[in-house]
Design a protein around this motif. Sequence first.
Motif, PDB file in Angstrom:
ATOM      1  N   SER A   1      30.845  49.866  47.845  1.00 20.31           N
ATOM      2  CA  SER A   1      30.993  48.562  47.104  1.00 20.31           C
ATOM      3  C   SER A   1      32.131  48.129  46.556  1.00 20.31           C
ATOM      4  O   SER A   1      32.779  49.029  45.858  1.00 20.31           O
ATOM      5  N   ARG A   2      32.371  46.954  46.326  1.00 18.14           N
ATOM      6  CA  ARG A   2      33.670  46.209  45.949  1.00 18.14           C
ATOM      7  C   ARG A   2      33.385  45.746  44.681  1.00 18.14           C
ATOM      8  O   ARG A   2      34.205  45.072  43.841  1.00 18.14           O
ATOM      9  N   SER A   3      32.136  45.793  43.903  1.00 17.30           N
ATOM     10  CA  SER A   3      31.841  45.588  42.635  1.00 17.30           C
ATOM     11  C   SER A   3      32.652  46.249  41.713  1.00 17.30           C
ATOM     12  O   SER A   3      32.834  47.377  41.747  1.00 17.30           O
ATOM     13  N   ALA A   4      33.235  45.769  40.753  1.00 12.77           N
ATOM     14  CA  ALA A   4      34.037  46.206  39.519  1.00 12.77           C
ATOM     15  C   ALA A   4      33.023  46.102  38.104  1.00 12.77           C
ATOM     16  O   ALA A   4      33.678  46.088  37.092  1.00 12.77           O
ATOM     17  N   ARG A   5      31.779  46.370  38.136  1.00 15.72           N
ATOM     18  CA  ARG A   5      31.006  46.192  37.101  1.00 15.72           C
ATOM     19  C   ARG A   5      30.748  47.363  36.148  1.00 15.72           C
ATOM     20  O   ARG A   5      29.847  47.220  35.256  1.00 15.72           O
ATOM     21  N   THR A   6      31.247  48.530  36.684  1.00 15.52           N
ATOM     22  CA  THR A   6      31.238  49.761  35.643  1.00 15.52           C
ATOM     23  C   THR A   6      32.566  50.285  35.640  1.00 15.52           C
ATOM     24  O   THR A   6      33.818  49.793  36.243  1.00 15.52           O
TER      25      THR A   6
ATOM     26  N   SER B   1      33.676  53.234  35.985  1.00 16.13           N
ATOM     27  CA  SER B   1      34.280  54.089  37.102  1.00 16.13           C
ATOM     28  C   SER B   1      34.561  53.152  38.272  1.00 16.13           C
ATOM     29  O   SER B   1      35.527  53.090  39.059  1.00 16.13           O
ATOM     30  N   ALA B   2      33.932  52.147  38.286  1.00 16.86           N
ATOM     31  CA  ALA B   2      34.007  51.294  39.675  1.00 16.86           C
ATOM     32  C   ALA B   2      35.438  50.621  39.463  1.00 16.86           C
ATOM     33  O   ALA B   2      36.178  50.381  40.499  1.00 16.86           O
ATOM     34  N   TYR B   3      35.659  49.982  38.367  1.00 15.94           N
ATOM     35  CA  TYR B   3      36.663  49.275  38.183  1.00 15.94           C
ATOM     36  C   TYR B   3      37.993  50.136  38.333  1.00 15.94           C
ATOM     37  O   TYR B   3      39.166  49.802  38.739  1.00 15.94           O
ATOM     38  N   HIS B   4      38.024  51.267  37.602  1.00 14.82           N
ATOM     39  CA  HIS B   4      39.080  52.271  37.607  1.00 14.82           C
ATOM     40  C   HIS B   4      39.450  52.681  39.006  1.00 14.82           C
ATOM     41  O   HIS B   4      40.454  52.725  39.302  1.00 14.82           O
ATOM     42  N   ARG B   5      38.193  53.025  39.829  1.00 19.92           N
ATOM     43  CA  ARG B   5      38.565  53.308  41.149  1.00 19.92           C
ATOM     44  C   ARG B   5      39.077  52.222  42.199  1.00 19.92           C
ATOM     45  O   ARG B   5      40.164  52.258  42.668  1.00 19.92           O
TER      46      ARG B   5
ATOM     47  N   VAL C   1      46.199  32.815  38.518  1.00 17.57           N
ATOM     48  CA  VAL C   1      45.450  33.587  39.605  1.00 17.57           C
ATOM     49  C   VAL C   1      44.372  34.239  38.874  1.00 17.57           C
ATOM     50  O   VAL C   1      44.423  34.888  38.014  1.00 17.57           O
ATOM     51  N   THR C   2      42.933  34.113  39.548  1.00 18.17           N
ATOM     52  CA  THR C   2      41.847  34.714  38.781  1.00 18.17           C
ATOM     53  C   THR C   2      41.574  35.971  39.597  1.00 18.17           C
ATOM     54  O   THR C   2      41.355  35.698  40.809  1.00 18.17           O
ATOM     55  N   TYR C   3      41.703  37.043  38.989  1.00 16.00           N
ATOM     56  CA  TYR C   3      41.348  38.268  39.667  1.00 16.00           C
ATOM     57  C   TYR C   3      39.694  38.734  39.117  1.00 16.00           C
ATOM     58  O   TYR C   3      39.344  39.058  38.173  1.00 16.00           O
ATOM     59  N   THR C   4      38.957  38.749  40.515  1.00 11.39           N
ATOM     60  CA  THR C   4      37.614  39.003  40.239  1.00 11.39           C
ATOM     61  C   THR C   4      37.311  40.256  39.492  1.00 11.39           C
ATOM     62  O   THR C   4      36.357  40.439  38.622  1.00 11.39           O
ATOM     63  N   GLU C   5      37.918  41.274  39.692  1.00  8.71           N
ATOM     64  CA  GLU C   5      37.713  42.814  39.359  1.00  8.71           C
ATOM     65  C   GLU C   5      37.797  42.644  37.609  1.00  8.71           C
ATOM     66  O   GLU C   5      37.073  43.264  36.887  1.00  8.71           O
ATOM     67  N   ILE C   6      38.715  41.812  37.301  1.00  9.04           N
ATOM     68  CA  ILE C   6      38.988  41.431  35.796  1.00  9.04           C
ATOM     69  C   ILE C   6      37.693  41.078  35.173  1.00  9.04           C
ATOM     70  O   ILE C   6      37.155  41.291  34.102  1.00  9.04           O
ATOM     71  N   GLN C   7      37.510  39.818  35.881  1.00 13.67           N
ATOM     72  CA  GLN C   7      36.153  39.255  35.407  1.00 13.67           C
ATOM     73  C   GLN C   7      35.012  40.115  35.366  1.00 13.67           C
ATOM     74  O   GLN C   7      34.020  40.159  34.316  1.00 13.67           O
ATOM     75  N   GLU C   8      34.920  40.760  36.372  1.00 16.04           N
ATOM     76  CA  GLU C   8      33.685  41.706  36.391  1.00 16.04           C
ATOM     77  C   GLU C   8      33.472  42.444  35.403  1.00 16.04           C
ATOM     78  O   GLU C   8      32.470  42.621  34.613  1.00 16.04           O
ATOM     79  N   ILE C   9      34.554  43.488  35.318  1.00 19.76           N
ATOM     80  CA  ILE C   9      34.443  44.529  34.240  1.00 19.76           C
ATOM     81  C   ILE C   9      34.321  44.027  32.816  1.00 19.76           C
ATOM     82  O   ILE C   9      33.830  44.654  31.930  1.00 19.76           O
TER      83      ILE C   9
END
Length: 499
Positions: free
Chosen positions: A2-7, A9-13, A271-279
């Motif tokens: 998954s490319r979700s960064a909502r945790t 561990s996911a964001y750091h990975r 530029v908006t980075y989705t991973e930043i917004q998600e975490i």
Amino acid sequence: MSRSARTASAYHRLTGYRRGRLTPHALDWAHQPRPRKPYPQLARIPFPTDLSMPEMDYADLVCQAGQSVPAPQTDLDLNTLAALFHLTHAVTARSMHGDQPFYYRSIASAGALYPFEMYLAVHDVQGVAAGVYHYDLFDFALTRLREGAVPLTPSSARRVAATIYISGIFFRSAWKYRGRAYRYVLLDAGHLLENLRLALTALGLGFCVHTDFDDARVAALLGLDEGREGGLVCVHLFSSEGGKGRLAPVADPSPLPNDIRDASRVSAREVTYTEIQEIHRAGYGPAPTATGRERQPVSPGWHPRTWIDLPPSSPAGHTDYARLLWQRRSRRNFVSQSISMDHLAAFLDPMATSVAGTCMPTGEIVAIGLLAGAGTPVAPGAYLFDPHGRRLGQLAGGAMLESMARACLDQMWLKNAAFHLLFVSDPKALDQAWGARGYRYAMLEAGRLGQQAYLAATALGWGACGIGAIYDREAADLLGLTRDGALLYLVGIGPLKGR
């Protein structure tokens, strides 16, 4: 995967660096973020500049800051606020880089991008009208964003005179570091928080740090564009004993005008980075109740073989804190030179005291490690620092500084440091205990302790330089961390050439 960064561990990975897999990135210098928020013409309160700074020894100050918060010894007024902001975040020198001025500051920052901002909600301050203000570092002034009584956010059982808010503007760091930038925004906010904590103690002000609050409510109060800027820390400043009773409740105010909200935009081309917004959104508070682990240390999987007790430290004479703060720089021209056990203990003592004075609601969620080089008074290798027992536990032997320098994107100057100070945690354990907001707690704490490392090194005449650019798994494997363990932050420390 998954490319979700909502945790955590996911964001750091997802934002991890891997050797040979970094995407080239050219900096857009024509659209470099502005270092100050472009507010419209609003009323301002200039701070007085003829300040009287408190004279306090650095070691004594750190010791006092690690103790329970006393009743305020000082009433809040404009002069006290001026001294507080000056000791927290100030320009310490100016130089020219080409045709552009560069301002040295009292706070460390990744890439010298300074993504944080400071705001002040005034409830009961002598000579300053109630309202919400923004701190203008460069003009040393307060810009009024709201007039009149404002709600106390978060709530407090004690009477609060004012609240300081620390925010992060994501694109200031993302301009250079892209999706990984949320790490540096949090680390830098932690740097700022430690300066604030020490300044409040030096001025005799009672305070309480909050990292758990209603994010949307704070953003609305301050007039932040939540897609670009987020609140990260709230610090209540208590009224002196003369102020009796809690503040009267105040309803949430109306939204601020769009031109104030638009000040969160710091570049014409962002530029908006989705991973930043998600975490960041996933960590919106109030945080969920921890699953019984709120006071348990987060373990990176380290189990020392043997322990080395540190001697009682004896600081060499008086070190004026205000002068020390002005001398702080990121310096990395390390030289091979032996350091004594007494000096190593004197460096680690502020770390131990700062851990005891943690600002997080979670107990110890960052472990402190040390990679010792040949010039240290302990055998080369990896160690766990026990701040409560003031001892070092040996994890592995052998020369490791050069290998770690390679794991830090081949920044080989790091191998010349006397030692590397390591801040380590377990993002998966953070998720399990505190949800995505646990990532904020850990990174803020690593940054807070990192700022203390800069100050402690400066007091000894040493250099210090923080590193967040790491081949993440390579560094974790070198340190023998668990599968989910992570090196959050590293600070190279050691004697300097010409010192």
